[in-house]
Design an enzyme around this catalytic site. Structure first.
Site, PDB file in Angstrom:
ATOM      1  N   ARG A 144       0.799  -1.222   0.000  1.00  0.00           N
ATOM      2  CA  ARG A 144       0.000   0.000   0.000  1.00  0.00           C
ATOM      3  C   ARG A 144       0.833   1.275   0.000  1.00  0.00           C
ATOM      4  O   ARG A 144       0.619   2.152  -0.813  1.00  0.00           O
ATOM      5  CB  ARG A 144      -0.931   0.000   1.216  1.00  0.00           C
ATOM      6  CG  ARG A 144      -1.926   1.135   1.220  1.00  0.00           C
ATOM      7  CD  ARG A 144      -2.871   1.059   2.405  1.00  0.00           C
ATOM      8  NE  ARG A 144      -3.561  -0.212   2.482  1.00  0.00           N
ATOM      9  CZ  ARG A 144      -4.373  -0.552   3.471  1.00  0.00           C
ATOM     10  NH1 ARG A 144      -4.570   0.294   4.472  1.00  0.00           N
ATOM     11  NH2 ARG A 144      -4.982  -1.717   3.468  1.00  0.00           N
ATOM     12  N   HIS A 155      -8.062  -4.047  -7.709  1.00  0.00           N
ATOM     13  CA  HIS A 155      -7.824  -3.306  -6.460  1.00  0.00           C
ATOM     14  C   HIS A 155      -9.143  -3.138  -5.710  1.00  0.00           C
ATOM     15  O   HIS A 155      -9.820  -2.109  -5.845  1.00  0.00           O
ATOM     16  CB  HIS A 155      -7.221  -1.936  -6.794  1.00  0.00           C
ATOM     17  CG  HIS A 155      -6.539  -1.258  -5.643  1.00  0.00           C
ATOM     18  ND1 HIS A 155      -5.319  -1.652  -5.160  1.00  0.00           N
ATOM     19  CD2 HIS A 155      -6.909  -0.194  -4.885  1.00  0.00           C
ATOM     20  CE1 HIS A 155      -4.955  -0.858  -4.165  1.00  0.00           C
ATOM     21  NE2 HIS A 155      -5.913   0.033  -3.968  1.00  0.00           N
ATOM     22  N   TYR A 172     -17.565  12.825 -14.869  1.00  0.00           N
ATOM     23  CA  TYR A 172     -17.402  13.972 -15.764  1.00  0.00           C
ATOM     24  C   TYR A 172     -16.044  14.000 -16.463  1.00  0.00           C
ATOM     25  O   TYR A 172     -15.918  14.594 -17.533  1.00  0.00           O
ATOM     26  CB  TYR A 172     -17.568  15.284 -14.988  1.00  0.00           C
ATOM     27  CG  TYR A 172     -18.913  15.434 -14.317  1.00  0.00           C
ATOM     28  CD1 TYR A 172     -20.083  15.459 -15.049  1.00  0.00           C
ATOM     29  CD2 TYR A 172     -19.008  15.546 -12.931  1.00  0.00           C
ATOM     30  CE1 TYR A 172     -21.317  15.594 -14.435  1.00  0.00           C
ATOM     31  CE2 TYR A 172     -20.233  15.680 -12.302  1.00  0.00           C
ATOM     32  CZ  TYR A 172     -21.382  15.703 -13.063  1.00  0.00           C
ATOM     33  OH  TYR A 172     -22.592  15.825 -12.443  1.00  0.00           O
TER      34      TYR A 172
END
Length: 774
Positions: free
Chosen positions: A42, A88, A132
């Site tokens: 991570r 993931h 968007y």
């Protein structure tokens, strides 16, 4: 009683699997597993590609979607969906945030994602929602992933075993140092700045030529960080080198300023002069890395509002595609360097970037490495990638040569091959037996198209075989020679460097290295224009300042509220501090430049400092360098203090004189400086309410910063009335009653010269009845 069947027998009891273990040992074991998972999966980047798992999976998913620079954009929602669904399994927002950072030109020195839409800005505004925005890969990302189709990296199953993902990106781009990394794991963290890719490649090529090159040689090439937002690195080269040697350190980064004059603004704005002649303004064109422009402007504006930078009049944000923050001073007489130093100390225009090169090495073990160690490990990885890609290419060539040999045999015996195919029910075995073909060659011949049976095709096959044979010989030599591998790697790095050279827009160094001393502390007086003022204090505690040095004797010109009158008036400068002394022994400090103007009645001192209710103001004294004050209480005790020791930094003031209940500070007198001739004949005259006078040397009074002091005069009844310092050679003077400013001087003081603390004698005839010297 019914029979018991097999289905009635209970399954194995899960409680039988419980193992007794000490709680601390069990907790330690599980926490260690969690910590290592956080570190390796991570938070820390891999040395080989400089990526964390989430970034690697993002790039891999975009590659699978064929989002190459030459292709069109796709919605980020599609990419995020693929990443969290296939590779993931974490929150969509965290994955999108990671993707946004890869696209931000002010976050990454060499962006890996080409974003279209609102991906946030340097002001600190967030990106638009992923429904968007659109994205595709950049050329740099493609270079970082080069070799994935050539067995250059190992693949592992995804979390659900349905797909595969690369363990590391094998490309030649030095992403770890070029783009940097940051992260916090369990018990460790990483903070690696971005660097200029051309410098990193040059340093790597030096290590290829000289594997034992020293750290100093590397630092001659790698100048230091090269941040996406530019700025100026102001540490010395020795400090920078020491940080890179150990992998730990802190580097000072400043904004880039330039002073702009009236002529420059006129030239820039096509002849419109925006500044009066002779004035200037500071323009910030680059800010330190990871500093949000919006918050930085708020910081500066707050300093102006709090009057912590009184010389600064305004701050304006005139930024468009480029940063342009304009700082307008109140006066053209201020040194721009002084203003910069104050801004460096009080705002984020100077920051410290912590260097902590903590990465996962090739064995995925976290280590803190210096610059040389990082580059050597990365080169070792790239040699391994080169070998694997070469072996993969060699296998491809061997497979193709095998087919080409079969095709050429078919062309040499084309009529017989056609006859066998037409007459035999099973042509493959016959062909294999007659021409010595293997199964793969025979199958390829049978699959040939009729259009391939032309003379030109045979020539092309022979040409291709010759080229592949020559390439194969070179690959074999490459795999057998480490020296050839280093030469090939250097050649590839040289080709890569051309795209990041100093003359390119992407490769130009943005962060300058200019050694500078730490920002020095500038007193606020340095930011105030020195102007003469006349300070006027009324008996009710109202204060104001008149510009210029007015006639102190013209008291009738000073206007006050009805029932109020003049208490004190004196000359000073706007750069001076003024001590406000109260009867309870507290000292307050205000700046002369902060006093209200003299057009009105002024303002109560209580609005500027926190004076306790019922506490009388004794006097105001301008602070002078090296000045000393005599302080004496009504009890007859007193001491001398330095002015700088009683200056207060807060509105609540500073307690200086310790008083007993029912007593008050009576005398506050500025002491004359010691004589220049070296003969100190300064004496102190003290008179009490009982009209007794004592005279003794001033050096018998101790110098203190705080306390009660010593006994100046002893009393049976009453207390101290007044005290005055004078030169014995000049005699003791006091004001005479009546009209005019007449004074009387007594030079023969023999009968009053006693030891400090005596009761004293009645003063000379004609001494004022109010027992005061003036």
């Amino acid at each position: 009683m019914s029979d018991i069947t097999d289905t009635d027998i209970p399954a194995e009891d899960p409680f039988d699997q419980i193992v007794n273990a000490p709680f601390d040992a069990a907790m330690s074991e599980r926490y260690l597993i969690y910590a290592m998972s956080t570190i390796t999966a991570r938070s820390l980047p891999d040395l080989r590609d400089g990526l964390k798992p989430v970034h690697r999976r993002l790039l891999w998913a975009m590659r699978q979607l064929k989002l190459d620079p030459a292709n069109g954009y796709k919605k980020c929602a599609r990419v995020v969906g693929d990443v969290i669904g296939k590779y993931h399994p974490h929150g969509d927002q965290s994955v999108y945030d990671a993707m946004v950072r890869l696209a931000q030109t002010f976050s990454l020195r060499y962006p890996l994602v080409d974003g279209q839409g609102n991906f946030g800005n340097i002001d600190g505004d967030n990106a638009a929602a992923y429904r968007y925005t659109e994205a595709r890969l950049t050329k740099t990302a493609i270079e970082l992933m080069a070799g994935l189709d050539e067995n250059a990296a190992d693949f592992r199953p995804t979390y659900n075993g349905e797909d595969e993902e690369p363990e590391v990106m094998p490309g030649l781009f030095p992403n770890l140092l070029a783009n940097g990394a940051s992260g916090i794991a369990v018990g460790m963290a990483t903070s690696i700045p971005s660097h200029n890719a051309a410098e990193i490649i040059d340093a790597a090529m030096l290590l290829i030529d000289e594997p034992k090159a020293s750290h100093e040689q590397l630092m001659q090439i790698v100048q230091g960080p090269d941040f996406a937002t530019g700025g100026v690195l102001v540490d010395s080269r020795e400090t920078i080198s020491a940080a890179y040697a150990s992998g730990r350190g802190a580097l000072r980064l400043r904004a880039r300023f330039h002073a702009e004059s009236a002529k420059e603004t006129a030239d820039r704005d096509a002849g419109i002069e925006r500044l009066p002649g002779g004035t200037w303004q500071l323009v910030i064109s680059e800010i330190p890395y990871q500093v949000q422009k919006g918050k930085l402007i708020e910081q500066i504006a707050q300093l102006i509002a709090d009057k912590k930078l009184p010389i600064l009049d305004d701050v304006r944000d005139e930024s468009d595609a480029e940063i342009r923050i304009v700082l307008v001073p109140k006066s053209r007489n201020v040194d721009p360097e002084d203003l910069k130093n104050a801004l460096f100390r009080l705002t984020d225009l100077e920051t410290r970037f912590g260097l902590n090169m903590n990465v996962l090495d090739a064995n995925r073990v976290p280590r803190v490495m210096g610059l040389g160690e990082v580059l050597r490990e990365w080169l070792t990885h790239q040699i391994d990638v080169l070998v694997r890609r070469s072996q993969h290419r060699l296998e491809k060539i061997d497979n193709r040569l095998e087919l080409l040999d079969g095709y050429i045999i078919a062309y040499l015996n084309l009529d017989r091959i056609i006859e066998i195919i037409r007459t035999e029910d099973e042509p493959k075995p016959v062909m294999m037996a007659e021409f010595g073909l293997n199964d793969r060659q025979a199958e390829a011949i049978l699959n040939m198209r009729l259009r391939s049976l032309r003379k030109l095709e045979e020539m092309e096959l022979r040409r291709e075989r010759d080229e592949l044979t020559a390439e194969r010989e070179e690959l074999v030599k490459l795999l057998e020679s480490p020296a050839r591998q280093r030469t090939r790697l250097k050649k590839d790095l040289t080709k890569l460097r051309a795209g990041y050279a100093e003359e390119t827009a992407l490769g130009r160094r943005r962060t300058s290295l200019i050694e500078a001393a730490p920002a020095r502390e500038i007193a606020l007086e340095a930011f105030v224009e020195r102007e003469p003022v006349t300070v006027i204090l009324s008996k009710r505690g109202w204060i104001k300042a008149m510009k210029g040095h007015a006639d102190l004797s013209a008291k009738a010109e000073y206007k006050f509220k009805e029932g109020d009158a003049l208490a004190q008036v004196f000359h000073t400068q706007t750069t001076d501090k003024i001590l406000v002394v109260t009867a309870n022994g507290r000292f307050y400090t205000i700046g002369a430049d902060k006093l209200p103007g003299a057009r009105g009645f002024g303002e109560p001192l209580g609005t500027m400092i926190d004076i306790e209710a019922g506490n009388d103001i004794l006097t105001l004294i301008p602070v002078m360098a090296g000045g000393r004050i005599l302080l004496a209480a009504s009890t007859g005790k007193g001491f001398v203090c330095k002015m700088e020791d009683v200056v207060a930094e807060t509105r609540k003031g500073r307690g200086v004189v310790t008083l007993k209940p029912g007593t008050r500070l009576t005398v506050v007198r500025l002491l004359p400086a010691a004589p220049a001739d070296g003969i100190d004949d300064r004496y102190l005259a003290v008179v009490g309410d009982n009209r007794k006078l004592v005279v003794f040397p001033l050096n018998e009074v101790p110098e203190m910063a705080k306390g009660q002091g010593v006994t100046l005069q002893r009393y049976k009844d009453g207390g101290l009335s007044d005290a005055k310092c004078f030169r014995l050679s000049e005699g003791l003077s006091w004001a005479m009653g009546g009209e005019g400013n007449r004074t009387r001087t007594e030079t023969d003081l023999t009968q009053w010269r006693v030891a400090r603390g005596a009761a004293g004698r009645l003063p000379p005839q004609g001494f004022p009845r109010n027992n005061r010297f003036d």
